[in-house]
Design a protein around this motif. Structure first.
Motif, short mmCIF file in Angstrom:
data_model
loop_
_atom_site.label_atom_id
_atom_site.label_comp_id
_atom_site.label_asym_id
_atom_site.label_seq_id
_atom_site.Cartn_x
_atom_site.Cartn_y
_atom_site.Cartn_z
N CYS A 91 -33.98 -48.44 -51.98
CA CYS A 91 -35.03 -49.35 -52.46
C CYS A 91 -35.96 -48.59 -53.40
N GLY A 92 -36.97 -49.26 -53.89
CA GLY A 92 -37.90 -48.62 -54.82
C GLY A 92 -38.67 -47.47 -54.19
N THR A 93 -39.15 -47.68 -52.98
CA THR A 93 -39.89 -46.61 -52.30
C THR A 93 -39.01 -45.37 -52.14
N LEU A 96 -38.71 -43.54 -55.44
CA LEU A 96 -39.95 -42.81 -55.75
C LEU A 96 -40.09 -41.58 -54.86
N TYR A 118 -49.02 -47.49 -54.75
CA TYR A 118 -48.44 -48.58 -53.96
C TYR A 118 -48.46 -48.22 -52.46
N THR A 120 -46.62 -48.36 -49.82
CA THR A 120 -45.57 -47.62 -49.12
C THR A 120 -45.55 -46.14 -49.51
N GLN A 171 -48.48 -45.43 -61.92
CA GLN A 171 -47.90 -46.72 -61.54
C GLN A 171 -48.20 -47.75 -62.62
N SER A 173 -47.26 -51.12 -62.82
CA SER A 173 -47.66 -52.44 -62.33
C SER A 173 -48.84 -52.33 -61.37
N ASP A 206 -43.89 -44.95 -62.07
CA ASP A 206 -43.35 -45.98 -61.18
C ASP A 206 -43.22 -47.23 -62.05
N CYS A 208 -41.57 -50.04 -61.43
CA CYS A 208 -41.23 -51.27 -60.69
C CYS A 208 -41.89 -52.49 -61.32
N TYR A 209 -41.12 -53.53 -61.52
CA TYR A 209 -41.55 -54.82 -62.09
C TYR A 209 -41.84 -54.76 -63.59
N SER A 229 -36.52 -50.14 -58.77
CA SER A 229 -35.64 -50.74 -57.77
C SER A 229 -34.67 -51.71 -58.42
N LYS A 232 -35.28 -55.52 -58.08
CA LYS A 232 -36.30 -56.07 -58.97
C LYS A 232 -35.65 -56.19 -60.36
C1 LIG Z 1 -41.93 -52.87 -55.12
C2 LIG Z 1 -42.69 -51.69 -55.54
C3 LIG Z 1 -42.49 -50.43 -54.95
C4 LIG Z 1 -41.60 -50.23 -53.75
O1 LIG Z 1 -40.35 -50.76 -53.88
P1 LIG Z 1 -39.55 -51.28 -52.57
O2 LIG Z 1 -38.23 -51.60 -53.16
O3 LIG Z 1 -40.27 -52.45 -52.03
O4 LIG Z 1 -39.48 -50.13 -51.62
C5 LIG Z 1 -43.21 -49.37 -55.45
N1 LIG Z 1 -44.08 -49.52 -56.46
C6 LIG Z 1 -44.31 -50.72 -57.04
C7 LIG Z 1 -45.30 -50.82 -58.15
C8 LIG Z 1 -43.62 -51.83 -56.61
O5 LIG Z 1 -43.83 -53.01 -57.18
#
Ligand SMILES: *Cc1c(COP(=O)(O)O)cnc(C)c1O
Length: 421
Positions: A91-93, A96, A118, A120, A171, A173, A206, A208-209, A229, A232
């Motif tokens: 996954c994304g976490t 990272l 984020y 997590t 990060q 997003s 990061d 993500c998104y 991820s 996403k």
């Molecule tokens: C979703 C997200 C993560 C973590 O990704 P997961 O797949 O949920 O573990 C980390 N950083 C950002 C900015 C995210 O949007």
């Protein structure tokens, strides 16, 4: 058809009027998608993607051509020396955590110049104590908060960089915070500033998104690693699992050695039949992201025109696919999420309820009727049942579905008397 799907004439008319006012912005989104589509096709052609790339590989995965070529495709698309794109990155976490732990050593310091990361990642870093955190391995952490208006505090960032600073994490997003998301250009300026103080510091983003929202990625403006991820944006809704890291040869080799084992690195890790979905999802991703972006902008304009605070607002430029709508009451959040659920292709007949969830300090309601469990490139929404009673909404594999979901959410609010058109 809208009537059959539970949308009243009034709600449809309201939505269509808003849509008409957005056609110019939608055209611009389509232009970005077109450019990014060509970028992906060009990379696939240059890497000579062929049918054998979709073969099933098992066991150690030595010379898994599909996996190796896909990593070249990611590297070419994002203009990096190398990439690691694997179903073993869960996954994304995980992606990272991998990028951080692979490139930091005991005694090093990690810096976030953009405030709190984020949720997590707090346990990954050790901000909240956790087994196996970077803190347990003797890696320290510094954070410089953003100014009130979301801009960078350059003076304190400069002060925070010291001889131990090895890696800077940025990060893109906002995630589930209320700060603005950063444009790639802003990220480039921050990276240039950091490198002007300490040229050899590793800058990780990061992502993500953020993938394919703009025509450039943070790797085009100096990032040494970008991380995301596959459930996403870049998985295009087809990847059933996975994460990616794209960056310099050296950083990616460290990541591969950490993911599998020192010495083995990228050579092992069978792709177990997911390759076609990874390739095809990446191919579709630019248009899928465009649909999600249109949905986010549509929702922002609908709810803004009804007087609800929305972040980003209806006219701001977009740097990720997340939309926050502050409905102001628990009933509003619940109705919104029930509407999103009712519009789903999967599990449309179930009704989400707020519930206690691990890691949250209030009940949370979540709506998703997804083909891939937990996928947030698919239409999904969630909201903690606490002030200011905001719902975070993202995704939609097609614009038509995103539109239906938002109209259905509005329908739910109208039916409950929470909104009058
Ligand atoms: C979703 C997200 C993560 C973590 O990704 P997961 O797949 O949920 O573990 C980390 N950083 C950002 C900015 C995210 O949007």
């Amino acid at each position: 058809m809208y009537q059959k799907l539970g949308i009243s004439k009034e709600v449809l008319a309201f939505g269509e009027k808003i849509e008409q006012s957005l056609l110019e912005r939608f055209a611009e989104i389509d232009r970005v998608a077109e450019y990014n589509q060509l970028k992906v096709i060009h990379a696939m052609q240059e890497c000579r993607v062929n049918e054998s790339c979709f073969n099933y590989a098992s066991g150690y995965g030595y010379s898994d051509r599909g996996r190796d070529v896909l990593e070249e495709v990611y590297a070419k698309t994002f203009h990096t020396e190398a990439a690691l794109v694997r179903p073993q990155i869960t996954c994304g976490t995980h992606a990272l955590a991998l990028a951080l732990s692979a490139n930091l050593r005991p005694g090093d310091e990690l810096l976030s110049p953009v405030g709190k990361p984020y949720d997590t990642l707090e346990e990954v870093i050790g901000i909240r104590p956790s087994k196996g955190s970077l803190a347990e391995y003797g890696i320290t952490y510094k954070q410089v908060d953003l100014f009130e208006d979301g801009s960078f505090d350059y003076e304190n960032i400069k002060k925070a960089i010291n001889n131990k600073t090895k890696l800077v994490t940025i990060q893109r997003s906002k995630g589930y915070q209320t700060r603005p998301s950063f444009s790639v250009k802003q990220i480039g300026e921050l990276i240039a500033f950091v490198k002007s103080i300490k040229p050899d510091v590793i800058c990780m983003v990061d992502n993500c998104y953020g993938e394919f929202v703009e025509t450039i990625e943070p790797s085009d403006v100096g990032a040494d690693m970008i991380v995301g991820s596959l459930i996403k944006n870049p998985g295009g809704g087809l990847a059933p699992i996975g994460g990616y890291i794209a960056g310099t040869e050296n950083c990616i080799e460290n990541c591969a050695y950490r993911l599998t084992s020192p010495g083995l690195g990228k050579e092992v890790g069978a792709s177990l039949g997911v390759m076609q979905s990874f390739y095809q999802g990446f191919f579709l991703s630019p248009t899928v992201v465009a649909g999600a972006l249109k949905g986010a902008i549509f929702a922002a304009n609908i709810y803004e025109s009804l007087g609800f605070p929305v972040i980003p607002n209806g006219s701001e430029s977009r740097h990720d696919i997340i939309q926050a709508v502050t409905l102001g009451t628990p009933e509003g959040v619940i109705a919104f999420c029930k509407g999103i659920q009712a519009a789903a292709p999967v599990d449309s007949y179930v009704s989400p309820e707020p519930w206690a969830m691990p890691g949250y300090d209030s009940d949370v309601i979540m709506a998703a009727g997804a083909f891939v469990q937990g996928s947030s490139i698919e239409l999904s929404a969630d909201g903690p049942i606490k002030p200011p009673y905001a719902v975070y909404f993202q995704g939609g594999l097609t614009w038509a579905h995103a539109k239906l979901g938002i109209l259905r959410s509005l329908e739910e609010l109208v039916r409950r008397g929470l909104v009058t058109l």
